[in-house]
Design an enzyme around this catalytic site. Sequence first.
Site, mmCIF file in Angstrom:
data_model
loop_
_atom_site.group_PDB
_atom_site.id
_atom_site.type_symbol
_atom_site.label_atom_id
_atom_site.label_comp_id
_atom_site.label_asym_id
_atom_site.label_seq_id
_atom_site.Cartn_x
_atom_site.Cartn_y
_atom_site.Cartn_z
ATOM 1 N N LYS A 178 -15.186 8.984 10.974
ATOM 2 C CA LYS A 178 -14.649 8.860 12.337
ATOM 3 C C LYS A 178 -13.198 9.324 12.327
ATOM 4 O O LYS A 178 -12.295 8.604 11.905
ATOM 5 C CB LYS A 178 -14.705 7.405 12.823
ATOM 6 C CG LYS A 178 -14.472 7.328 14.329
ATOM 7 C CD LYS A 178 -13.877 6.041 14.793
ATOM 8 C CE LYS A 178 -12.397 5.993 14.814
ATOM 9 N NZ LYS A 178 -11.701 6.985 15.652
ATOM 10 N N GLU A 253 -5.594 2.274 3.316
ATOM 11 C CA GLU A 253 -4.400 3.117 3.106
ATOM 12 C C GLU A 253 -3.561 2.999 4.367
ATOM 13 O O GLU A 253 -3.910 3.578 5.399
ATOM 14 C CB GLU A 253 -4.823 4.580 2.884
ATOM 15 C CG GLU A 253 -5.671 4.810 1.644
ATOM 16 C CD GLU A 253 -4.868 4.717 0.365
ATOM 17 O OE1 GLU A 253 -3.623 4.730 0.436
ATOM 18 O OE2 GLU A 253 -5.482 4.608 -0.706
ATOM 19 N N CYS A 287 2.892 9.007 6.185
ATOM 20 C CA CYS A 287 2.906 7.577 5.833
ATOM 21 C C CYS A 287 3.980 7.243 4.812
ATOM 22 O O CYS A 287 4.572 6.181 4.858
ATOM 23 C CB CYS A 287 1.532 7.170 5.327
ATOM 24 S SG CYS A 287 0.890 8.258 4.052
ATOM 25 N N GLU A 386 7.644 0.578 10.875
ATOM 26 C CA GLU A 386 7.314 1.997 10.751
ATOM 27 C C GLU A 386 7.452 2.675 12.119
ATOM 28 O O GLU A 386 6.804 2.263 13.079
ATOM 29 C CB GLU A 386 5.873 2.140 10.245
ATOM 30 C CG GLU A 386 5.505 3.557 9.926
ATOM 31 C CD GLU A 386 4.074 3.684 9.433
ATOM 32 O OE1 GLU A 386 3.167 3.091 10.056
ATOM 33 O OE2 GLU A 386 3.864 4.382 8.430
HETATM 34 P P1 NAD Z 1 -4.228 3.767 13.770
HETATM 35 O O1 NAD Z 1 -4.251 2.554 12.909
HETATM 36 O O2 NAD Z 1 -3.832 3.619 15.179
HETATM 37 O O3 NAD Z 1 -5.681 4.445 13.788
HETATM 38 C C1 NAD Z 1 -6.320 4.860 12.619
HETATM 39 C C2 NAD Z 1 -7.803 5.039 12.900
HETATM 40 O O4 NAD Z 1 -8.391 3.762 13.156
HETATM 41 C C3 NAD Z 1 -8.123 5.897 14.117
HETATM 42 O O5 NAD Z 1 -9.232 6.714 13.809
HETATM 43 C C4 NAD Z 1 -8.455 4.868 15.180
HETATM 44 O O6 NAD Z 1 -9.287 5.377 16.199
HETATM 45 C C5 NAD Z 1 -9.172 3.831 14.346
HETATM 46 N N1 NAD Z 1 -9.230 2.471 14.904
HETATM 47 C C6 NAD Z 1 -8.487 1.943 15.901
HETATM 48 N N2 NAD Z 1 -8.840 0.640 16.083
HETATM 49 C C7 NAD Z 1 -9.797 0.355 15.185
HETATM 50 C C8 NAD Z 1 -10.542 -0.817 14.863
HETATM 51 N N3 NAD Z 1 -10.359 -1.980 15.503
HETATM 52 N N4 NAD Z 1 -11.446 -0.756 13.865
HETATM 53 C C9 NAD Z 1 -11.615 0.390 13.182
HETATM 54 N N5 NAD Z 1 -10.956 1.537 13.439
HETATM 55 C C10 NAD Z 1 -10.045 1.514 14.429
HETATM 56 O O7 NAD Z 1 -3.324 4.827 12.994
HETATM 57 P P2 NAD Z 1 -2.866 6.283 13.490
HETATM 58 O O8 NAD Z 1 -1.851 6.095 14.563
HETATM 59 O O9 NAD Z 1 -4.062 7.125 13.752
HETATM 60 O O10 NAD Z 1 -2.172 6.874 12.171
HETATM 61 C C11 NAD Z 1 -0.868 6.586 11.802
HETATM 62 C C12 NAD Z 1 -0.845 5.453 10.781
HETATM 63 O O11 NAD Z 1 -1.600 5.818 9.634
HETATM 64 C C13 NAD Z 1 0.558 5.164 10.276
HETATM 65 O O12 NAD Z 1 0.738 3.775 10.187
HETATM 66 C C14 NAD Z 1 0.552 5.795 8.880
HETATM 67 O O13 NAD Z 1 1.481 5.227 7.992
HETATM 68 C C15 NAD Z 1 -0.853 5.548 8.459
HETATM 69 N N6 NAD Z 1 -1.247 6.466 7.383
HETATM 70 C C16 NAD Z 1 -1.393 5.968 6.108
HETATM 71 C C17 NAD Z 1 -1.702 6.838 5.072
HETATM 72 C C18 NAD Z 1 -1.862 6.321 3.653
HETATM 73 O O14 NAD Z 1 -2.404 7.060 2.841
HETATM 74 N N7 NAD Z 1 -1.430 5.120 3.335
HETATM 75 C C19 NAD Z 1 -1.890 8.191 5.324
HETATM 76 C C20 NAD Z 1 -1.747 8.661 6.624
HETATM 77 C C21 NAD Z 1 -1.427 7.787 7.660
#
Ligand code: NAD
Length: 497
Positions: A178, A253, A287, A386
Amino acid sequence: MKDFGLFIDGQWRAARSGRVAPTINPATEEPWAHVAAAGREDVDDAVAAGRRAFEKSGWREKPAVEKANILREIAGVIFARSDELALLEVQDGGGPIRKANMADIPATAQTFMEYAAILEAMVEEEVHEESVPVPSRNLIRKEPLGVCGCILPWNFPMAAASWKIAPAIAAGNSVVVKPSPYTPVSTLALAEICTQAGVPAGVINVVTGPEPDLGAALVAHPGIAKISFTGSTAVGKRVMEAAAGQLKKLTLELGGKSPNIILEDADLECAARGALFATFFHGGQVCESGTRVLVPAKLHDQFVDLMVAGSKGIKVGDPMDPETTMGPLISKAQLDNVRRYVGLGLEQGAKIRLGGNRPAGLDKGYYFEPTIFVGARNDMRICQEEIFGPVVSILPYKTEEEALAIANDTSYGLGAAVWSRDTARALGLARRIEAGTVWVNDYHLINPKFPFGGYKQSGFGRELGPWGLAEYQQLKHIHVGEPATVDEKFYFSLLLG
Ligand code: NAD
């Protein structure tokens, strides 16, 4: 305008509801494509296709070398179709074409090549002969889990997809992926490439769309054996709660607030450029971005001047221009979020030394200037939360111990860096920083051979390398006893006398 369906069971198809949703180009604020808007019933179909493929396609039983050949073929097609894939990534995510060509495409292909190499070297079944307490042969097998759910963020959509798909299928699993609703398209293209390269239909399925419960539906689905989630810490916590009911295996992650420590003996010019790269690469939407730069107090002003001077090299603008080095942020919501944090920084007493606004002349698109805060304290919200945008705080310190204390004074633990001409000294510090990845005299360089993941609230589990593969495997021990007489099975007497 392009249209993309769901990719389920090796086929493009519409959502069962027939609904579609636009995906917006962050540089133009206009829709550039439509994707199918999946619902729970489509998640059910995708999981069922994954399960059928897991049981019947023969993928999990395929010898490791044959799987490796297919993974290499996937990497080859990614390179061959790199122009088209780069364009999809830029239009969906807003990152510059330069980043797509130099980072996203090679990183995605290299992940598949690395897992091909890991498969070729892998011992699938270890055998241990034992004689005590009875003669036995002991097989240790690494087995796949079943259908794994992979939930992706928007910042590096294609590379993030490869970090999950490559190890999951290398281990013999099926996946339902997804992608983020902001960046669905390159994941769809990648799934099609994998299938064309020889991964059987149904092993890789992709569900897209803005339905807010789509990710939650995947986490809650009883047919999903494991969730590998990359995203924010807040959503990661919700995923963990939802997965608890079925004790679903998890890799999380999550976010970061990474410290970047400059020691006084560093090459300051290089460290200042490094600090800019650590913070503003992809507009800070990374991230592990080094958003807290720790500088010796006596070098503070000189270092800030070097960063401001170096920032002139950052070219913010149209991501399709090969000269552009920083594109727009992903969305209006993200732009508003960055603006809100800049306001909070000012409210709490920090001062802007660079940026802080929408760049002049870029009235359309979600652009924001590279922004440097000075006079911040580590307990301010801009240093603890963040921001996920082009905003960095420069924090002075007096002693190395103080620098370490500030570095570790965060709920996160994803990345960090130390800059020094004295590698032994930098290493001493690197060993004491609470983070999953620490660079010395570099930043953001990620090698698919080595583990990546978080300490503390940056998550748990690791991606990449053999550690990433292990996240998608479970161990089975088979004890093979001798066919023997009742008398030889002396331990029966424990019960039978
Ligand atoms: P987000 O947490 O808003 O969304 C991530 C994903 O989760 C999306 O696909 C979203 O649709 C889905 N999602 C939303 N609610 C959900 C739920 N209740 N259950 C399951 N899935 C759900 O994050 P974002 O804004 O898409 O990405 C940015 C974040 O990702 C930042 O915090 C960044 O640090 C983190 N990130 C971490 C890494 C790592 O390797 N640690 C890498 C890239 C990004």
